[in-house]
Design a protein around this motif. Structure first.
Motif, PDB file in Angstrom:
ATOM      1  N   VAL A  20       0.847  -1.133  -0.108  1.00 12.24           N
ATOM      2  CA  VAL A  20      -0.063   0.025  -0.002  1.00 12.24           C
ATOM      3  C   VAL A  20       0.728   1.334  -0.093  1.00 12.24           C
ATOM      4  O   VAL A  20       1.812   1.270   0.564  1.00 12.24           O
ATOM      5  N   MET A  21       0.521   2.201  -0.932  1.00  8.55           N
ATOM      6  CA  MET A  21       1.411   3.376  -0.980  1.00  8.55           C
ATOM      7  C   MET A  21       0.844   4.167   0.209  1.00  8.55           C
ATOM      8  O   MET A  21      -0.142   4.652   0.467  1.00  8.55           O
ATOM      9  N   ARG A  22       1.953   4.689   1.232  1.00  4.39           N
ATOM     10  CA  ARG A  22       1.285   5.414   2.324  1.00  4.39           C
ATOM     11  C   ARG A  22       2.509   6.285   2.912  1.00  4.39           C
ATOM     12  O   ARG A  22       3.672   6.318   2.351  1.00  4.39           O
ATOM     13  N   ARG A  23       1.992   7.117   3.864  1.00  2.00           N
ATOM     14  CA  ARG A  23       3.246   8.084   4.430  1.00  2.00           C
ATOM     15  C   ARG A  23       3.539   7.549   5.700  1.00  2.00           C
ATOM     16  O   ARG A  23       2.721   7.495   6.609  1.00  2.00           O
ATOM     17  N   HIS A  24       4.761   7.342   5.892  1.00  2.00           N
ATOM     18  CA  HIS A  24       5.448   6.780   6.899  1.00  2.00           C
ATOM     19  C   HIS A  24       5.836   7.821   7.956  1.00  2.00           C
ATOM     20  O   HIS A  24       5.784   8.982   7.514  1.00  2.00           O
ATOM     21  N   HIS A  25       6.682   7.806   9.030  1.00  2.88           N
ATOM     22  CA  HIS A  25       7.311   8.949   9.574  1.00  2.88           C
ATOM     23  C   HIS A  25       8.754   9.211   9.323  1.00  2.88           C
ATOM     24  O   HIS A  25       9.172   8.314   8.711  1.00  2.88           O
ATOM     25  N   VAL A  26       9.163  10.367   9.625  1.00  4.48           N
ATOM     26  CA  VAL A  26      10.704  10.595   9.216  1.00  4.48           C
ATOM     27  C   VAL A  26      11.318   9.674   9.861  1.00  4.48           C
ATOM     28  O   VAL A  26      11.137   8.934  10.912  1.00  4.48           O
ATOM     29  N   GLY A  27      12.512   9.425   9.173  1.00  2.88           N
ATOM     30  CA  GLY A  27      13.574   8.250   9.556  1.00  2.88           C
ATOM     31  C   GLY A  27      14.426   8.709  10.756  1.00  2.88           C
ATOM     32  O   GLY A  27      14.851   9.624  10.740  1.00  2.88           O
ATOM     33  N   GLU A  28      14.455   7.799  11.546  1.00  3.57           N
ATOM     34  CA  GLU A  28      15.531   7.903  12.617  1.00  3.57           C
ATOM     35  C   GLU A  28      16.973   8.391  12.081  1.00  3.57           C
ATOM     36  O   GLU A  28      17.657   9.236  12.984  1.00  3.57           O
ATOM     37  N   GLN A  29      17.286   7.846  10.961  1.00  2.00           N
ATOM     38  CA  GLN A  29      18.851   8.171  10.522  1.00  2.00           C
ATOM     39  C   GLN A  29      18.843   9.461  10.083  1.00  2.00           C
ATOM     40  O   GLN A  29      19.909  10.279  10.074  1.00  2.00           O
ATOM     41  N   GLN A  30      17.883  10.212   9.354  1.00  3.86           N
ATOM     42  CA  GLN A  30      17.855  11.492   9.123  1.00  3.86           C
ATOM     43  C   GLN A  30      17.919  12.447  10.353  1.00  3.86           C
ATOM     44  O   GLN A  30      18.763  13.191  10.451  1.00  3.86           O
ATOM     45  N   VAL A  31      17.460  11.953  11.584  1.00  4.25           N
ATOM     46  CA  VAL A  31      17.360  12.785  12.753  1.00  4.25           C
ATOM     47  C   VAL A  31      18.994  12.717  13.276  1.00  4.25           C
ATOM     48  O   VAL A  31      19.574  13.525  13.653  1.00  4.25           O
ATOM     49  N   ARG A  32      19.500  11.592  13.265  1.00  6.06           N
ATOM     50  CA  ARG A  32      20.720  11.360  13.744  1.00  6.06           C
ATOM     51  C   ARG A  32      21.850  12.048  12.711  1.00  6.06           C
ATOM     52  O   ARG A  32      22.662  12.540  13.301  1.00  6.06           O
ATOM     53  N   ARG A  33      21.345  12.228  11.605  1.00  5.99           N
ATOM     54  CA  ARG A  33      22.444  12.913  10.876  1.00  5.99           C
ATOM     55  C   ARG A  33      22.300  14.305  11.130  1.00  5.99           C
ATOM     56  O   ARG A  33      23.451  15.037  11.194  1.00  5.99           O
ATOM     57  N   SER A  34      21.237  14.727  11.501  1.00  7.92           N
ATOM     58  CA  SER A  34      20.842  16.309  11.815  1.00  7.92           C
ATOM     59  C   SER A  34      21.675  16.641  13.013  1.00  7.92           C
ATOM     60  O   SER A  34      22.298  17.796  13.200  1.00  7.92           O
ATOM     61  N   VAL A  35      21.478  15.741  14.134  1.00  8.31           N
ATOM     62  CA  VAL A  35      22.423  15.978  15.170  1.00  8.31           C
ATOM     63  C   VAL A  35      23.739  16.019  15.095  1.00  8.31           C
ATOM     64  O   VAL A  35      24.533  16.736  15.603  1.00  8.31           O
TER      65      VAL A  35
END
Length: 327
Positions: free
Chosen positions: A244-259
């Protein structure tokens, strides 16, 4: 979508696929499943790819002793490896390993790295957008990064000024603090998330992933506002479980990279990460006089001894002890 289980064959035949299917039938967290699989594969490779059914306690002892003596893993790492093979034999294969006699690791547990309040705020202020708010929740509410990105709209209780952490480590639920400073930013973020959800609905999408069998039990829940993620992903993607095409939450790795990027631009010379915010939440509460049982409850620790590590981080200087050189 690194927290979505990889689909398995309808009738798994390969050993590791059958092992994964068994863990899913027992409702183990997907993170636990991945960790156990990594250690079981390590065990198999150590014994030159012998089948686990052809091995037993003697081979487990040899592998765990190797982890302690040769790879010099930490105490908790060896415990995790032990838990993986014990589950493999006792739960999956239905075999008792007997009295294990492996060498225990002598590498002690390290004290967690923590930010001072000023350092934590420096890092948060160096970030922006939704990732900045996620970092604020990790520091202000003691959330793990995966707990923060998985927050649903219904998990934020503005009236009681608290957060409910439902999809947590070990499948435990808990209630924790909602900092006053994050109330308005969270209201704004939820407004953005629901506006995005409305657009998805208008375009024929908008059904979010629900854990377990909730989607079957409550057919209208996947498209309801309360179940939407507070931090939705910028793009829709195919859910490999249901196609099913759906919207998930933002990825943990994206937040880790921002930090990591924020830390790189600051003069904070500590081995810090997203989890440092959670450690800092606990130590700052302890410094403020919060009792250890309350901190244990807010962090969701099963054993108070896990929480007690922060008493060592706070140290004697926070209890009024001074050096004789400063006397």
């Amino acid at each position: 979508m690194d927290d979505i289980p990889v689909p398995l064959p309808a009738r798994p035949e390969r050993f590791m696929d059958r092992f994964k299917a068994h863990m899913r039938a027992k409702h183990l967290a997907y993170r636990t499943e991945k960790t156990y699989c990594l250690w079981v594969l390590d065990f198999i490779r150590f014994h030159h790819r012998r089948h686990p059914e052809q091995m037993g306690g003697e081979e487990v002892d040899a592998w765990l002793s190797y982890l302690a003596n040769e790879r010099q893993v930490a105490i908790n790492t060896q415990k995790t490896a032990l838990n993986a093979v014990v589950y493999l034999y006792r739960q999956f294969l239905g075999r008792d390993l007997g009295d294990l006699q492996f060498s225990k690791t002598s590498k002690g547990r390290r004290l967690p790295v923590v930010f001072s309040h000023e350092e934590a705020m420096q890092v948060i202020d160096s970030m922006n957008g939704g990732h900045q708010l996620v970092a604020g929740l990790m520091y202000g509410s003691g959330l793990r990064v995966m707990e923060a990105v998985r927050l649903r709209v219904q998990d934020v209780d503005f009236a009681e000024q608290c957060l409910f952490v439902r999809e947590s480590k070990g499948e435990k639920w808990r209630r924790t603090l909602l900092p006053r400073a994050l109330v308005e930013p969270l209201r704004t973020q939820i407004g953005l998330a629901l506006a995005l959800h409305k657009r998805d609905l208008d375009e024929g999408f908008g059904a979010v992933y629900l854990p377990g069998a909730l989607a079957k039990k409550y057919p209208k829940a996947p498209t309801s506002a309360q179940w939407q993620y507070v931090f939705p992903a910028p793009n829709r993607a195919m859910d490999p479980r249901s196609q099913v095409m759906r919207r998930h939450h933002v990825g943990e790795q994206q937040v880790r990279r921002s930090v990591a990027a924020a830390l790189a631009g600051l003069a904070i010379h500590k081995k810090a990460s997203c989890h440092t915010f959670r450690h800092s939440f606990a130590t700052n509460l302890l410094k403020a006089g919060t009792d250890i049982r309350s901190i244990q409850e807010l962090l969701g620790h099963t054993d108070v001894n896990t929480t007690m590590i922060y008493t060592h981080v706070v140290g004697a200087h926070s209890r009024g002890v001074t050096s004789p050189l400063d006397g």
